[in-house]
Scaffold this active site. Structure first.
Site, PDB file in Angstrom:
ATOM      1  CD1 TRP A  24      -2.412  -1.791   0.562  1.00 21.68           C
ATOM      2  CD2 TRP A  24      -3.355   0.160   0.991  1.00 21.68           C
ATOM      3  NE1 TRP A  24      -4.006  -2.003   0.606  1.00 21.68           N
ATOM      4  CE2 TRP A  24      -4.693  -0.518   0.734  1.00 21.68           C
ATOM      5  CE3 TRP A  24      -3.582   1.555   0.977  1.00 21.68           C
ATOM      6  CZ2 TRP A  24      -5.772  -0.268   0.503  1.00 21.68           C
ATOM      7  CZ3 TRP A  24      -5.200   2.202   0.850  1.00 21.68           C
ATOM      8  CH2 TRP A  24      -6.087   1.059   0.627  1.00 21.68           C
ATOM      9  CB  ALA A  58      -0.134  -1.584   7.524  1.00 19.31           C
ATOM     10  CG  PHE A  59      -5.336  -5.798   9.108  1.00 20.83           C
ATOM     11  CD1 PHE A  59      -5.595  -7.042   8.858  1.00 20.83           C
ATOM     12  CD2 PHE A  59      -5.573  -5.171  10.188  1.00 20.83           C
ATOM     13  CE1 PHE A  59      -6.341  -7.759   9.735  1.00 20.83           C
ATOM     14  CE2 PHE A  59      -6.374  -5.775  11.025  1.00 20.83           C
ATOM     15  CZ  PHE A  59      -6.611  -7.113  10.871  1.00 20.83           C
ATOM     16  CB  ALA A  82       3.048   4.564   3.933  1.00 18.02           C
ATOM     17  CB  VAL A  83      -1.211   3.391   8.044  1.00 22.16           C
ATOM     18  CG1 VAL A  83      -2.487   3.364   8.226  1.00 22.16           C
ATOM     19  CG2 VAL A  83      -0.715   1.957   8.277  1.00 22.16           C
ATOM     20  CG  HIS A  90     -10.114   0.859   7.060  1.00 21.57           C
ATOM     21  ND1 HIS A  90      -9.146   0.692   6.186  1.00 21.57           N
ATOM     22  CD2 HIS A  90     -10.450  -0.446   7.547  1.00 21.57           C
ATOM     23  CE1 HIS A  90      -9.067  -0.529   5.860  1.00 21.57           C
ATOM     24  NE2 HIS A  90      -9.836  -1.246   6.659  1.00 21.57           N
ATOM     25  CG  PHE A 115       6.608   0.930  14.385  1.00 19.55           C
ATOM     26  CD1 PHE A 115       6.068   2.072  14.391  1.00 19.55           C
ATOM     27  CD2 PHE A 115       5.566  -0.058  13.600  1.00 19.55           C
ATOM     28  CE1 PHE A 115       4.573   2.449  14.062  1.00 19.55           C
ATOM     29  CE2 PHE A 115       4.409   0.308  13.299  1.00 19.55           C
ATOM     30  CZ  PHE A 115       3.935   1.661  13.564  1.00 19.55           C
ATOM     31  NE  ARG A 129       6.256  12.920   9.879  1.00 19.75           N
ATOM     32  CZ  ARG A 129       5.675  13.893   9.603  1.00 19.75           C
ATOM     33  NH1 ARG A 129       5.499  14.447   8.425  1.00 19.75           N
ATOM     34  NH2 ARG A 129       5.557  14.934  10.871  1.00 19.75           N
TER      35      ARG A 129
HETATM   36  N1  LIG Z   1      -5.436   2.008   3.832  1.00 21.30           N
HETATM   37  C1  LIG Z   1      -4.121   1.429   4.184  1.00 21.30           C
HETATM   38  C2  LIG Z   1      -4.263   0.049   4.210  1.00 21.30           C
HETATM   39  N2  LIG Z   1      -5.397  -0.744   4.251  1.00 21.30           N
HETATM   40  C3  LIG Z   1      -5.266  -2.054   3.809  1.00 21.30           C
HETATM   41  C4  LIG Z   1      -4.754  -3.097   5.071  1.00 21.30           C
HETATM   42  O1  LIG Z   1      -3.728  -2.703   5.574  1.00 21.30           O
HETATM   43  C5  LIG Z   1      -5.127  -4.481   4.451  1.00 21.30           C
HETATM   44  O2  LIG Z   1      -4.155  -4.996   3.526  1.00 21.30           O
HETATM   45  C6  LIG Z   1      -6.569  -4.797   3.941  1.00 21.30           C
HETATM   46  O3  LIG Z   1      -7.414  -4.181   5.138  1.00 21.30           O
HETATM   47  C7  LIG Z   1      -6.957  -6.151   3.684  1.00 21.30           C
HETATM   48  O4  LIG Z   1      -6.737  -6.970   5.017  1.00 21.30           O
HETATM   49  N3  LIG Z   1      -2.927  -0.589   4.348  1.00 21.30           N
HETATM   50  C8  LIG Z   1      -1.747   0.170   4.293  1.00 21.30           C
HETATM   51  O5  LIG Z   1      -0.700  -0.387   4.418  1.00 21.30           O
HETATM   52  N4  LIG Z   1      -1.935   1.535   4.487  1.00 21.30           N
HETATM   53  C9  LIG Z   1      -3.254   2.330   4.086  1.00 21.30           C
HETATM   54  O6  LIG Z   1      -3.023   3.305   3.991  1.00 21.30           O
HETATM   55  C1  LIG Z   2      -5.781   3.889   6.499  1.00 15.03           C
HETATM   56  C2  LIG Z   2      -6.911   3.432   5.263  1.00 15.03           C
HETATM   57  O1  LIG Z   2      -7.330   2.145   5.626  1.00 15.03           O
HETATM   58  C3  LIG Z   2      -7.329   4.496   4.415  1.00 15.03           C
HETATM   59  O2  LIG Z   2      -6.390   4.776   3.619  1.00 15.03           O
HETATM   60  C4  LIG Z   2      -8.613   3.977   3.771  1.00 15.03           C
HETATM   61  O3  LIG Z   2      -9.497   5.050   3.358  1.00 15.03           O
HETATM   62  P1  LIG Z   2     -10.970   5.292   3.790  1.00 15.03           P
HETATM   63  O4  LIG Z   2     -10.931   5.762   5.511  1.00 15.03           O
HETATM   64  O5  LIG Z   2     -11.272   6.800   3.060  1.00 15.03           O
HETATM   65  O6  LIG Z   2     -11.634   4.262   3.175  1.00 15.03           O
END
Ligand SMILES: Nc1c(NC[C@H](O)[C@H](O)[C@H](O)CO)[nH]c(=O)[nH]c1=O
Ligand SMILES: CC(=O)[C@@H](O)COP(=O)(O)O
Length: 156
Positions: A24, A58-59, A82-83, A90, A115, A129
């Site tokens: 991601w 990341a999940f 990167a989240v 979410h 981390f 960053r």
């Molecule tokens: N929104 C972001 C995600 N979302 C995806 C989750 O990590 C995961 O892959 C999905 O929910 C399926 O299980 N992941 C990131 O690494 N960064 C984001 O901004």
């Molecule tokens: C961190 C996330 O999962 C995020 O990027 C997803 O975006 P949204 O909250 O608009 O569905």
């Protein structure tokens, strides 16, 4: 009176590192990965002693990190991702479970898990960053891993 101090040196003598990298936001994470590898190599790590494991997001990091730690063979794991906050809650769940899960693995196996996962509100913050005005969190995570490997070796 001399106080005994133990602290890790920034060196990678024969250390084995596994980088767990999420896909991601790859335009940012690629810069984190480059920064981490560059830091490790410049501090003496053998590029052939580095392993990169790619996960969707990341999940998924904690389960991959747990499996890597259970299998063994590495002195430290460096998690890079990167989240970036979107328009729903979410972000909280992804970022929260990611950090909680990897911290649990680190403690369970006594293995440093650096981390290097950005948890930011905006893309601009992520860019800052990952090698611009706020440094490179991937490089910082690599520095932490280097120090922790040497520190734990001294403690053992
Ligand atoms: N929104 C972001 C995600 N979302 C995806 C989750 O990590 C995961 O892959 C999905 O929910 C399926 O299980 N992941 C990131 O690494 N960064 C984001 O901004
Ligand atoms: C961190 C996330 O999962 C995020 O990027 C997803 O975006 P949204 O909250 O608009 O569905």
């Amino acid at each position: 009176m001399t106080i005994k101090t133990i602290e890790g040196a920034m060196r990678a003598d024969n250390a084995r590192f596994c980088l767990v990298v999420s896909r991601w936001n790859s335009f940012v994470v690629e810069a984190l990965e480059k920064g981490a590898i560059d830091t490790l190599v410049r501090h003496g790590a053998d590029a052939s002693a580095l392993t990169v494991v790619r996960v969707p997001g990341a999940f998924e990091m904690p389960v991959a990190i747990e499996r890597i730690a259970k299998k063994g063979g590495y002195d430290a794991i460096i998690a890079l991702g990167a989240v970036i906050r979107g328009g729903t809650p979410h972000f909280e769940y992804v970022a929260g479970e990611c950090v909680k899960g990897m911290a649990q693995v680190s403690l369970k196996y006594g293995l440093p898990v650096a981390f290097g996962v950005l948890t930011v509100d905006t893309i601009e913050q992520a860019i800052e960053r990952s090698g611009t005005k706020a440094g490179n969190k991937g490089a910082e995570a690599a520095m932490s891993a280097l120090e922790m490997v040497d520190l734990l070796r001294q403690i053992d």
